[in-house]
Design a protein around this motif. Structure first.
Motif, PDB file in Angstrom:
ATOM      1  N   ALA A 137      40.879  36.143  24.327  1.00 22.31           N
ATOM      2  CA  ALA A 137      41.953  36.639  25.197  1.00 22.31           C
ATOM      3  C   ALA A 137      41.422  36.917  26.601  1.00 22.31           C
ATOM      4  O   ALA A 137      42.088  36.601  27.607  1.00 22.31           O
ATOM      5  N   LEU A 138      40.240  37.497  26.691  1.00 21.94           N
ATOM      6  CA  LEU A 138      39.632  37.758  27.998  1.00 21.94           C
ATOM      7  C   LEU A 138      39.298  36.453  28.707  1.00 21.94           C
ATOM      8  O   LEU A 138      39.490  36.321  29.921  1.00 21.94           O
ATOM      9  N   LEU A 139      38.809  35.491  27.970  1.00 24.09           N
ATOM     10  CA  LEU A 139      38.513  34.172  28.523  1.00 24.09           C
ATOM     11  C   LEU A 139      39.772  33.555  29.126  1.00 24.09           C
ATOM     12  O   LEU A 139      39.766  33.051  30.267  1.00 24.09           O
ATOM     13  N   ARG A 140      40.852  33.596  28.370  1.00 20.10           N
ATOM     14  CA  ARG A 140      42.122  33.037  28.842  1.00 20.10           C
ATOM     15  C   ARG A 140      42.607  33.773  30.093  1.00 20.10           C
ATOM     16  O   ARG A 140      43.135  33.158  31.031  1.00 20.10           O
ATOM     17  N   GLU A 141      42.392  35.084  30.118  1.00 18.42           N
ATOM     18  CA  GLU A 141      42.807  35.881  31.267  1.00 18.42           C
ATOM     19  C   GLU A 141      42.023  35.487  32.523  1.00 18.42           C
ATOM     20  O   GLU A 141      42.603  35.322  33.599  1.00 18.42           O
ATOM     21  N   PHE A 142      40.716  35.338  32.389  1.00 19.68           N
ATOM     22  CA  PHE A 142      39.913  34.949  33.549  1.00 19.68           C
ATOM     23  C   PHE A 142      40.245  33.530  33.994  1.00 19.68           C
ATOM     24  O   PHE A 142      40.265  33.238  35.194  1.00 19.68           O
ATOM     25  N   TYR A 143      40.512  32.654  33.038  1.00 18.04           N
ATOM     26  CA  TYR A 143      40.889  31.287  33.422  1.00 18.04           C
ATOM     27  C   TYR A 143      42.186  31.294  34.223  1.00 18.04           C
ATOM     28  O   TYR A 143      42.348  30.529  35.175  1.00 18.04           O
TER      29      TYR A 143
END
Length: 352
Positions: A272-278
């Motif tokens: 979820a954090l990865l998707r947010e930063f992307y």
């Protein structure tokens, strides 16, 4: 001569009967001695260029496994497209008292509070100098627990290992060194990265610099990190380190131990954090997804969420040394199902 995979898998199961830290040390020693599998893979569809590096596949071994750069080539032979050794600090340090590593078998997870135990820059530098450069091998840099200038510790790491590695990772997200995560704050982070990037330009021009962040960040911290990453033109963000949080549904008795939690329970949070930063930085800064990867489906979900590269470590504890080759053999089927020719085409395809 490499060990047949089935023997390596049997060895891994036998090590599972030992306490976690002893098993870890013996695993590294066995790999160093040549008792590791050699994956014979032909996966041109998985080749990808990231941060100026040409990788045969997007799957990497995360830092923490080979802390002292004792067996990076054996790890590459397992099929990994790249390997990250460390974390290494300027001076050797013993880390925290034992026991400090705990298997959570029922949760396919591990809690560790190692505390950057390592042999120090001199020893790691000597080992890296002694190896024949091949494959993509980077180093995770840390700071000594008692350092008076932790930023300078990272600068020392870049200077000492210049020309010996293919990338540097600035690790300010370990939960096991008191006060280290404070370097993720805006002012501290900007000063840290300014000095690190200056050292890189002077000692190892062109070597990519990555930043590894924590999964349990406040919204303000996320914004500060994204701003700093863009301003300093970082080569990649690694998302993420272990978590200090504990989900209520953990079943293992060791779940209450202090330290960073890794493995399957971290997958959803880190993805979820990865998707947010992307969503914030897109493809302007490559993302490396870490946390809970144990199958080809997990790796592919990280890639769809925005990861150009994926790393794993904890899953090896439970899945054995054949895991990298299994993931790489299965990944092309996911590309086929979604109509992608190359792995790079899938990066971020499921982030919206």
């Amino acid at each position: 001569m490499k060990t047949p995979l089935f023997l390596a898998e049997l060895g891994a199961k036998a090590l599972g009967a030992l306490d976690a830290e002893t098993a870890h040390h013996l695993t590294v020693r066995m790999l160093k001695a040549g008792f590791g599998p050699k994956a014979a893979l032909d996966t041109p569809r998985l080749a990808i260029d990231v941060a100026g590096l040409s990788l045969p596949n997007p799957l990497g071994l995360a830092a923490g496994f080979d802390k002292n750069a004792e067996a990076p080539d054996a790890a590459l032979d397992m099929g990994f497209g790249f390997v990250e050794v460390g974390a290494v600090t300027p001076r050797p340090q013993p880390g925290n008292p034992r026991p400090r590593v705990f298997r959570l078998r029922a949760d396919a997870a591990v809690i560790n509070r190692y505390g950057f135990n390592n042999d120090g820059l001199d020893a790691v530098s000597a080992r890296l100098k002694a190896r024949e450069r091949r494959g993509i091998v980077g180093v995770n840099l840390g700071a000594n627990k008692d350092s008076e200038d932790r930023t300078e510790d990272y600068v020392k790491g870049v200077t000492a290992l210049a020309g010996l590695v293919d990338f540097f990772t600035v690790n300010i997200s370990s939960p096991n060194t008191p006060g280290l995560r404070a370097l993720q704050g805006k002012a501290s982070l900007e000063e840290l990265m300014r000095r690190v990037m200056t050292a890189r330009d002077e000692a190892a021009a062109g070597t990519p610099v990555f930043l590894k962040i924590a999964p349990d960040l406040a919204d303000e911290d996320k914004a500060d990190i994204a701003d700093a990453a863009r301003a300093m033109k970082l080569d990649a963000l690694i998302v993420s380190n272990t978590t200090i949080t504990r989900a209520a549904n953990l079943r293992s008795g060791a779940a209450s131990e202090t330290g960073g939690l890794s493995g399957k329970p971290l997958f959803a949070m880190s993805t979820a954090l990865l998707r947010e930063f992307y969503g914030v930085i897109g493809k302007n800064i490559p993302l490396i997804g870490v946390g809970g990867v144990s199958t080809a489906r997990d790796a592919y979900e990280k890639i769809l969420a925005g990861a150009s590269l994926v790393q794993l470590y904890t899953a090896l504890v439970y899945e054995g040394p054949g895991l990298p080759s299994r993931i790489l053999k299965e990944l092309p089927s996911f590309l086929d199902a979604d109509g992608f020719g190359q792995i790079g085409e899938a990066v971020g395809a499921g982030a919206s």
